[in-house]
Design a protein around this motif. Sequence first.
Motif, short mmCIF file in Angstrom:
data_model
loop_
_atom_site.label_atom_id
_atom_site.label_comp_id
_atom_site.label_asym_id
_atom_site.label_seq_id
_atom_site.Cartn_x
_atom_site.Cartn_y
_atom_site.Cartn_z
N GLY A 3 0.78 -1.23 0.00
CA GLY A 3 0.00 0.00 0.00
C GLY A 3 0.80 1.27 0.00
O GLY A 3 0.39 2.26 0.64
N ARG A 4 1.93 1.30 -0.67
CA ARG A 4 2.74 2.51 -0.81
C ARG A 4 3.24 2.61 -2.24
O ARG A 4 3.35 1.60 -2.94
CB ARG A 4 3.95 2.50 0.14
CG ARG A 4 3.59 2.53 1.62
CD ARG A 4 4.86 2.52 2.46
NE ARG A 4 4.58 2.63 3.89
CZ ARG A 4 4.36 1.59 4.68
NH1 ARG A 4 4.40 0.37 4.18
NH2 ARG A 4 4.11 1.77 5.97
N SER A 5 3.57 3.81 -2.66
CA SER A 5 4.16 4.01 -3.98
C SER A 5 5.67 3.82 -3.89
O SER A 5 6.24 3.75 -2.80
CB SER A 5 3.84 5.41 -4.50
OG SER A 5 4.45 6.39 -3.67
N ARG A 6 6.30 3.75 -5.04
CA ARG A 6 7.76 3.63 -5.05
C ARG A 6 8.40 4.87 -4.45
O ARG A 6 9.40 4.79 -3.73
CB ARG A 6 8.25 3.42 -6.48
CG ARG A 6 9.72 3.06 -6.56
CD ARG A 6 10.61 4.25 -6.86
NE ARG A 6 12.02 3.90 -6.74
CZ ARG A 6 13.03 4.71 -7.00
NH1 ARG A 6 12.80 5.95 -7.40
NH2 ARG A 6 14.28 4.33 -6.85
N GLN A 7 7.82 6.03 -4.71
CA GLN A 7 8.38 7.28 -4.21
C GLN A 7 8.32 7.34 -2.69
O GLN A 7 9.19 7.94 -2.05
CB GLN A 7 7.61 8.45 -4.83
CG GLN A 7 8.27 9.80 -4.62
CD GLN A 7 7.54 10.91 -5.35
OE1 GLN A 7 6.41 10.74 -5.78
NE2 GLN A 7 8.19 12.05 -5.49
#
Length: 714
Positions: free
Chosen positions: A522-526
């Motif tokens: 549940g997180r983006s790569r950024q």
Amino acid sequence: MDGDGVACSTEVVVVVEEEEERVAAEADSLNNKAIEKEEKDVVEEVVRIQLTTEELIAKSIAPVKTQYLRPPPPRSKDGGEGIDKKSVSSNLIKEKKSKRQLKRERQQEQKSALHICAEVAKAGNVGACRYGLKCRFSHDLEAFKVQKPADIEGTCPFLNYEGPCPYGLACRFSSTHRLEVTAESSEFQKKTSEVNGLKKDVQKLLWKNKMSFPKADDQLKVLGLLNKSKTKDAEVKENAGDEPVLNGSYADCEVIDLGDDVISDSVSTKDCCPEVPVEEGILDNAVAVDDSQPSKKAKIAVIDNCGSNEKDNGLDSLKEGSQDIHAQTEVQVIPTDTYYCESDKSLKIHPREKKLIDFRGKLYLAPLTTVGNLPFRRVCKTLGADITCGEMAMCTNLLQGQASEWALLRRHSSEDLFGVQICGAYPDTVARAVELIDRECEVDFIDINMGCPIDIVVNKGAGSSLLTKPMRMKNIIQSASATVDKPVTVKVRTGYFEGRNRIDSLISDISHWGASAVTIHGRSRQQRYSKLADWDYIYQCARKAPDALQVLGNGDVFSYLDWNKHMSECPELSASMIARGSLIKPWIFTEVKEQRHWDISSGERLNILKDFSRFGLEHWGSDTKGVETTRHFLLEWLSYAYRYIPVGLLDVIPQRLNWRQPSYCGRDDLETLMASDSAADWVKISELLLGKVPDGFTFAPKHKSNAYDKAENG
């Protein structure tokens, strides 16, 4: 002359003094920064004591009971009291050795008597080595006995095996060896409980680039992703009588040897992954070619028939008691010609041919780089984990036969439902790696990592970089899932950039491309690991997914309440993968199964570390090298485990993953030691289990995980 000499000496003195002043100024600057940080921490500590429990939680500070908090150190204007400048400076400035110096040290170590020949040490006889004087290891047993470090307290981890210890005199527990068992009286045959080792003949074929991949190449050819120039060269060699080197049951099949293209992870995008307009028509063109050339279809059918005699999935010793985990499905083979002429022109294997795995409700230990090694997975299995997965392995390194990369695929017999995770940037490397793993390893499923945020992986076009290339994602999943009959799963993040999620628009396609399950972090790569995971978005994706695709969530699961919440709020979610929570407290699996908060004592935690040390010695060896390797990975684990705050010390339970821990004292000395964030204290814990560290030993954690939402995390 005298005047000139005096002038020169004066200039030298001035230069030396300036250099000393510069060094002193740099040291003072480092000390001042450390003092300022220490004073800031003291101020925060004083303010923290005055905050209420609700205010502490709002600031992501763990609400530890007041009686366990450490008093703030005394402050002084000059920084002299409470802070030792020399110790601060010594902690900040570390000696960094050059590659040349490290190489010199390795060469000196090889010339040492401690670098004893393994055969000589095991047998206790100089004549046991077949290389004799040509052996590059030492054969001086007497010198080795004199220089060997003292034995470690405890018993040899190989006492339960038949025959003598495989390390003989080199074992750090040699004093506990059975005297009645010697190398001369009984030939040692280690009944290993680990599988998936790299065979020497396979490694040599990979080194020489002579391994063939008929199944993968067929699928790549149909998809139009095979390098045509390499194919023509291979056909010329084949017609000229140059037979390709094969392995296993494919030796009698007619296949194409791709030569150097086997490990072409750096192939240009035009060769392996055409632009989007071209890829949209690849499928139709490829099938049309096959329809017009029946001879090529017959060739594909021969290869598929030869490869149908696959070795049994899983371990024979694991079949009993695993009925509840593996779905019992009847495998039905569909004729090759009929399959390629289907109207939907889909390349994925028919669902009835896949051996499905039901992930629903299972406790899934995430693949964890460095710390998710085989001994750690064994610890988690004893504490209740249902599914385990190996560390991420790079496809290019596997295809090059790197032993260190193949070691990540090792499996223990206690892992009754086990998968491996691979990472690659191009369909050809992933498909061939998948076929190689299916042929040489015993695994239940293969997971493709499309969410790794590490720069070195992303810069090569793999990991979360694929989230920006959906057509390449399609080609990788299609080619991999059609190559093997084992389930192929995918692990992704919500997107590449924060605030620009895109997995919800691809969730149906991922199922149609052939994936059996998808895990969504549940997180983006950024974001990397900063801020809380977006579970609402995970729920959204799970509700959009077709019934054939199992969706698993990942992020911030740290108690059985977190598990229950995610499973109850979204019934479409199959399970929640547990990652960093297991590193900080691996007994989270027990808590979920028993639905309780375990106020584990320091002694029970030490017993878990003892189990890890024993498993590590069995895996890496009980000689000095194996002991220090076990110590290294134990320290890497302790760099996460110290963040655990005992249940009995908290005003509010359960602990949250993003809480910063204050400085506190435990209920006993061991609990206080385990709560320390100092690497020196972690070394002390390792010495309780593995003996004293060698002279000059240093340790710095490999991973500096952004576990908390602090300023440096953006």
